[in-house]
Design a protein around this motif. Structure first.
Motif, mmCIF file in Angstrom:
data_model
loop_
_atom_site.group_PDB
_atom_site.id
_atom_site.type_symbol
_atom_site.label_atom_id
_atom_site.label_comp_id
_atom_site.label_asym_id
_atom_site.label_seq_id
_atom_site.Cartn_x
_atom_site.Cartn_y
_atom_site.Cartn_z
ATOM 1 N N ALA A 113 0.831 -1.202 0.000
ATOM 2 C CA ALA A 113 0.000 0.000 0.000
ATOM 3 C C ALA A 113 0.867 1.254 0.000
ATOM 4 C CB ALA A 113 -0.917 0.003 1.228
ATOM 5 N N HIS A 114 1.913 1.265 0.788
ATOM 6 C CA HIS A 114 2.767 2.447 0.879
ATOM 7 C C HIS A 114 3.530 2.710 -0.417
ATOM 8 C CE1 HIS A 114 1.880 2.131 5.152
ATOM 9 N NE2 HIS A 114 2.405 3.322 5.315
ATOM 10 N N ILE A 115 3.967 1.642 -1.082
ATOM 11 C CA ILE A 115 4.665 1.804 -2.357
ATOM 12 C C ILE A 115 3.705 2.338 -3.417
ATOM 13 C CG2 ILE A 115 5.817 0.587 -4.243
ATOM 14 C CD1 ILE A 115 7.558 1.037 -1.762
ATOM 15 N N VAL A 116 2.475 1.828 -3.445
ATOM 16 C CA VAL A 116 1.478 2.321 -4.403
ATOM 17 C C VAL A 116 1.160 3.781 -4.130
ATOM 18 C CG1 VAL A 116 -0.901 2.102 -5.213
ATOM 19 C CG2 VAL A 116 0.464 0.045 -4.797
ATOM 20 N N ILE A 117 0.987 4.137 -2.863
ATOM 21 C CA ILE A 117 0.699 5.531 -2.499
ATOM 22 C C ILE A 117 1.840 6.447 -2.924
ATOM 23 C CG2 ILE A 117 0.387 7.116 -0.556
ATOM 24 C CD1 ILE A 117 -1.039 4.770 0.891
ATOM 25 N N LEU A 118 3.076 6.002 -2.717
ATOM 26 C CA LEU A 118 4.229 6.800 -3.156
ATOM 27 C C LEU A 118 4.231 6.976 -4.669
ATOM 28 C CD1 LEU A 118 7.366 5.712 -1.067
ATOM 29 C CD2 LEU A 118 6.183 7.916 -1.047
ATOM 30 N N GLN A 119 3.890 5.922 -5.399
ATOM 31 C CA GLN A 119 3.820 6.038 -6.854
ATOM 32 C C GLN A 119 2.805 7.105 -7.263
ATOM 33 O OE1 GLN A 119 3.721 1.390 -7.458
ATOM 34 N NE2 GLN A 119 4.031 2.359 -9.434
ATOM 35 N N TRP A 120 1.680 7.133 -6.597
ATOM 36 C CA TRP A 120 0.675 8.154 -6.884
ATOM 37 C C TRP A 120 1.215 9.541 -6.586
ATOM 38 C CZ3 TRP A 120 -3.793 5.251 -3.936
ATOM 39 C CH2 TRP A 120 -4.235 4.193 -4.726
ATOM 40 N N GLY A 155 13.979 -5.547 -18.189
ATOM 41 C CA GLY A 155 13.372 -4.811 -17.092
ATOM 42 C C GLY A 155 14.207 -3.661 -16.598
ATOM 43 N N PHE A 156 15.531 -3.778 -16.668
ATOM 44 C CA PHE A 156 16.392 -2.722 -16.169
ATOM 45 C C PHE A 156 16.294 -1.455 -17.008
ATOM 46 C CE2 PHE A 156 18.650 -6.110 -13.880
ATOM 47 C CZ PHE A 156 18.739 -5.502 -12.641
ATOM 48 N N ALA A 157 15.722 -1.591 -18.173
ATOM 49 C CA ALA A 157 15.595 -0.412 -19.024
ATOM 50 C C ALA A 157 14.547 0.557 -18.502
ATOM 51 C CB ALA A 157 15.234 -0.834 -20.453
ATOM 52 N N GLU A 158 13.744 0.100 -17.505
ATOM 53 C CA GLU A 158 12.646 0.944 -17.038
ATOM 54 C C GLU A 158 13.136 2.106 -16.181
ATOM 55 O OE1 GLU A 158 10.959 -1.034 -13.007
ATOM 56 O OE2 GLU A 158 10.712 -2.205 -14.818
ATOM 57 N N GLY A 159 14.378 2.081 -15.762
ATOM 58 C CA GLY A 159 14.811 3.159 -14.884
ATOM 59 C C GLY A 159 16.314 3.277 -14.816
ATOM 60 N N ASN A 160 16.772 4.264 -14.091
ATOM 61 C CA ASN A 160 18.171 4.515 -13.873
ATOM 62 C C ASN A 160 18.772 3.376 -13.065
ATOM 63 O OD1 ASN A 160 20.645 5.463 -12.916
ATOM 64 N ND2 ASN A 160 19.948 7.586 -12.936
ATOM 65 N N PHE A 219 4.335 10.596 -6.362
ATOM 66 C CA PHE A 219 5.450 10.994 -7.228
ATOM 67 C C PHE A 219 5.075 10.973 -8.709
ATOM 68 C CE2 PHE A 219 8.572 9.422 -3.817
ATOM 69 C CZ PHE A 219 8.755 10.704 -3.333
ATOM 70 N N GLY A 220 3.888 10.447 -9.019
ATOM 71 C CA GLY A 220 3.498 10.331 -10.419
ATOM 72 C C GLY A 220 4.355 9.337 -11.165
ATOM 73 N N THR A 221 4.804 8.288 -10.453
ATOM 74 C CA THR A 221 5.689 7.275 -11.024
ATOM 75 C C THR A 221 4.901 6.019 -11.341
ATOM 76 O OG1 THR A 221 7.526 8.094 -9.688
ATOM 77 C CG2 THR A 221 7.780 5.919 -10.662
ATOM 78 N N ASP A 222 5.102 5.489 -12.520
ATOM 79 C CA ASP A 222 4.436 4.258 -12.919
ATOM 80 C C ASP A 222 5.504 3.266 -13.356
ATOM 81 O OD1 ASP A 222 2.659 2.326 -13.621
ATOM 82 O OD2 ASP A 222 2.089 3.238 -15.530
ATOM 83 N N GLU A 253 10.156 -3.585 -8.212
ATOM 84 C CA GLU A 253 9.536 -4.265 -7.081
ATOM 85 C C GLU A 253 10.343 -5.488 -6.673
ATOM 86 O OE1 GLU A 253 5.280 -4.878 -7.287
ATOM 87 O OE2 GLU A 253 5.135 -3.338 -8.839
ATOM 88 N N ILE A 254 10.874 -6.219 -7.645
ATOM 89 C CA ILE A 254 11.697 -7.397 -7.343
ATOM 90 C C ILE A 254 12.932 -6.988 -6.557
ATOM 91 C CG2 ILE A 254 13.155 -9.198 -8.344
ATOM 92 C CD1 ILE A 254 11.190 -9.284 -10.699
ATOM 93 N N ILE A 255 13.588 -5.923 -7.003
ATOM 94 C CA ILE A 255 14.796 -5.449 -6.331
ATOM 95 C C ILE A 255 14.507 -5.077 -4.883
ATOM 96 C CG2 ILE A 255 16.375 -3.471 -6.233
ATOM 97 C CD1 ILE A 255 16.605 -3.688 -9.261
ATOM 98 N N LEU A 256 13.407 -4.388 -4.648
ATOM 99 C CA LEU A 256 13.050 -4.009 -3.283
ATOM 100 C C LEU A 256 12.788 -5.242 -2.427
ATOM 101 C CD1 LEU A 256 10.641 -0.960 -3.820
ATOM 102 C CD2 LEU A 256 13.100 -0.947 -3.419
ATOM 103 N N HIS A 257 12.070 -6.215 -2.970
ATOM 104 C CA HIS A 257 11.744 -7.412 -2.208
ATOM 105 C C HIS A 257 12.970 -8.273 -1.939
ATOM 106 C CE1 HIS A 257 7.338 -6.980 -3.569
ATOM 107 N NE2 HIS A 257 7.435 -6.656 -2.305
ATOM 108 N N VAL A 258 13.852 -8.392 -2.917
ATOM 109 C CA VAL A 258 15.080 -9.169 -2.719
ATOM 110 C C VAL A 258 15.929 -8.546 -1.617
ATOM 111 C CG1 VAL A 258 17.278 -9.840 -3.762
ATOM 112 C CG2 VAL A 258 15.147 -10.156 -5.030
#
Length: 273
Positions: free
Chosen positions: A25-32, A214-219, A34-37, A44-49
């Motif tokens: 819930a907190h990650i989804v709220i932060l996405q909202w 997948g790594f192409a999605e971000g820095n 920050f306007g990040t999709d 998400e995998i990196i955070l969970h690992v």
């Protein structure tokens, strides 16, 4: 995703993953906010690992003891390891139930449940159950040696509810373990150790996304930074929660869930942020 956002996501994921307040819930709220999709599941995998590695580090002695005891009892019939065998067996049962049911409902949850009403309502529900469990006074609670297979089944079923953003995985397992009469120390330990195969398994199932660009999605630097921050703050969150539960109650987490839940329902509109 900027470096600043990567740090914030890492801090929030690390602190909320093991607290009964729903990290999803907190990650989804932060996405909202920050306007990040996030495209794909790499972030998400990196955070969970990172979170599960912190958990493995903190409970490394428990994990080794349970695995060693499980196989010693299974193959050598070492009766001194009976408790470790059954504790490990109950972890496997709860994990299997969560894994099977989670796969069935996960796609639906991803597609339809990440809305302010659902997330806010789920946070309110989490808060209600936290209040209820703190107001139940047991005349007798069961130790690790008195757990049974039905406990594992019920906890595994409850953990499946965590596919709903706002229903805390750690909260659902902890509340359920306490509700069936397991002593607090054992309930906390079971909840934490159960997170290892569940989080690791869900991450492995989604790892294909990483190898499909997948790594192409971000820095990449931001991803690495998020991983490191999540790892550190996961350790902090684990240590803090264990100490908190030894001295304090779950009321404060309930109040927090109520506050965030009402804010999400009545004041947060993803389309306007």
């Amino acid at each position: 995703m900027s470096i600043f956002e990567a740090i914030i996501f890492g801090i929030v994921q690390g602190l909320t993953e093991f607290l009964p307040i729903s990290s999803t819930a907190h990650i989804v709220i932060l996405q909202w906010l920050f306007g990040t999709d996030f495209e794909g599941l790499t972030f998400e995998i990196i955070l969970h690992v990172a979170s599960v590695l912190a958990l493995l580090l903190f409970f490394r002695h428990d994990v080794i003891a349970i695995i060693r005891g499980f196989f010693r009892f299974l193959f050598q019939k070492d009766t001194n390891e009976r408790a470790s065998f059954f504790f490990g067996l109950y972890l496997l049962v709860a994990t299997a139930i969560t894994g099977v049911l989670g796969l069935i409902v996960e796609d639906y949850a991803e597609a339809f449940l990440k809305t302010p009403l659902v997330i806010g309502g789920a946070l309110l529900l989490t808060g209600i159950f936290l209040l209820i469990i703190e107001n139940i006074h047991y005349r007798y609670t069961r130790s690790v040696n008195e757990m049974n297979l039905m406990d594992a089944v019920i906890i595994g079923l409850a953990q499946t509810l965590a596919v709903i953003p706002g229903i805390s995985r750690s909260g659902s397992t902890l509340i359920t373990a306490l509700a069936v009469g397991i002593e607090r120390k054992t309930a906390v330990r079971f909840s934490f150790l159960l997170a290892i195969p569940v989080i690791a398994g869900s991450s492995l199932l989604a790892i294909e996304d990483v190898f499909q660009g997948g790594f192409a999605e971000g820095n990449v630097v931001a991803l690495i930074l998020s991983f490191a921050v999540t790892f550190v703050f996961s350790l902090i969150g684990i240590k803090w929660l264990i100490r908190w539960l030894e001295k304090s109650k779950l009321y404060y987490f309930a109040i927090y869930c109520f506050a965030i839940g009402f804010v999400v329902i009545f004041f947060l509109d993803p389309a306007s942020v």
